[in-house]
Design a protein around this motif. Structure first.
Motif, PDB file in Angstrom:
ATOM      1  N   SER A   1       0.644  -1.105   0.246  1.00  0.00           N
ATOM      2  CA  SER A   1      -0.043  -0.030   0.126  1.00  0.00           C
ATOM      3  C   SER A   1       0.787   1.240   0.254  1.00  0.00           C
ATOM      4  CB  SER A   1      -1.030  -0.078   0.901  1.00  0.00           C
ATOM      5  OG  SER A   1      -1.747   1.117   1.571  1.00  0.00           O
ATOM      6  N   LYS A   2       1.631   1.623   0.920  1.00  0.00           N
ATOM      7  CA  LYS A   2       2.603   2.349   0.874  1.00  0.00           C
ATOM      8  C   LYS A   2       3.953   2.621  -0.214  1.00  0.00           C
ATOM      9  CE  LYS A   2       4.609   5.935   3.394  1.00  0.00           C
ATOM     10  NZ  LYS A   2       3.523   7.218   3.805  1.00  0.00           N
ATOM     11  N   TYR A   3       4.086   1.644  -1.209  1.00  0.00           N
ATOM     12  CA  TYR A   3       4.750   1.636  -2.011  1.00  0.00           C
ATOM     13  C   TYR A   3       3.827   2.291  -3.109  1.00  0.00           C
ATOM     14  CZ  TYR A   3       6.723  -0.275  -6.985  1.00  0.00           C
ATOM     15  OH  TYR A   3       6.998  -0.756  -8.227  1.00  0.00           O
ATOM     16  N   ARG A   4       2.645   1.875  -3.515  1.00  0.00           N
ATOM     17  CA  ARG A   4       1.611   2.356  -4.242  1.00  0.00           C
ATOM     18  C   ARG A   4       1.280   3.759  -4.166  1.00  0.00           C
ATOM     19  NH1 ARG A   4      -2.552  -2.917  -5.120  1.00  0.00           N
ATOM     20  NH2 ARG A   4      -1.271  -3.723  -6.379  1.00  0.00           N
ATOM     21  N   GLU A   5       1.188   4.191  -2.854  1.00  0.00           N
ATOM     22  CA  GLU A   5       1.232   5.451  -3.102  1.00  0.00           C
ATOM     23  C   GLU A   5       2.374   6.719  -3.035  1.00  0.00           C
ATOM     24  OE1 GLU A   5       1.164   7.797   1.107  1.00  0.00           O
ATOM     25  OE2 GLU A   5       0.141   6.032   1.877  1.00  0.00           O
ATOM     26  N   LEU A   6       3.313   6.129  -2.433  1.00  0.00           N
ATOM     27  CA  LEU A   6       4.554   6.391  -3.460  1.00  0.00           C
ATOM     28  C   LEU A   6       5.169   6.566  -4.266  1.00  0.00           C
ATOM     29  CD1 LEU A   6       6.656   5.569  -0.507  1.00  0.00           C
ATOM     30  CD2 LEU A   6       5.841   8.403  -0.467  1.00  0.00           C
TER      31      LEU A   6
END
Length: 85
Positions: free
Chosen positions: A39-44
């Motif tokens: 989730s964090k990877y996709r957001e960034l």
């Protein structure tokens, strides 16, 4: 025992570019689940996509976003491999 001092960065971009640990690149603490990492990877990745808003970016911004994107991809790949092992 000497306490561990986390380096302070002026911005999220500085943190990503200067971090050596894949979790630090993504701004996550240890022991997070793979779904949180994803989730964090996709957001960034969306935020720092070098091709997004390309008309309004200077060459320096494009270059920096490309470096950030590469760093995010490498960190995510490494964390994914570690979780699958």
């Amino acid at each position: 025992r000497t306490p561990v001092v986390e380096p302070k960065f002026d911005s999220e971009k500085d943190r990503i570019l200067n971090a050596t640990n894949p979790l630090d690149v993504l701004g996550l603490s240890p022991n997070v689940s793979l779904s949180v990492i994803k989730s964090k990877y996709r957001e960034l990745s969306i935020k720092y996509d070098p091709n997004k808003g390309i008309i309004n970016k200077s060459d320096v911004q494009k270059e920096q976003d490309h470096k950030i994107s590469t760093k995010l991809n490498n960190a995510y790949s490494q964390l994914k491999r570690q979780n699958l092992d």
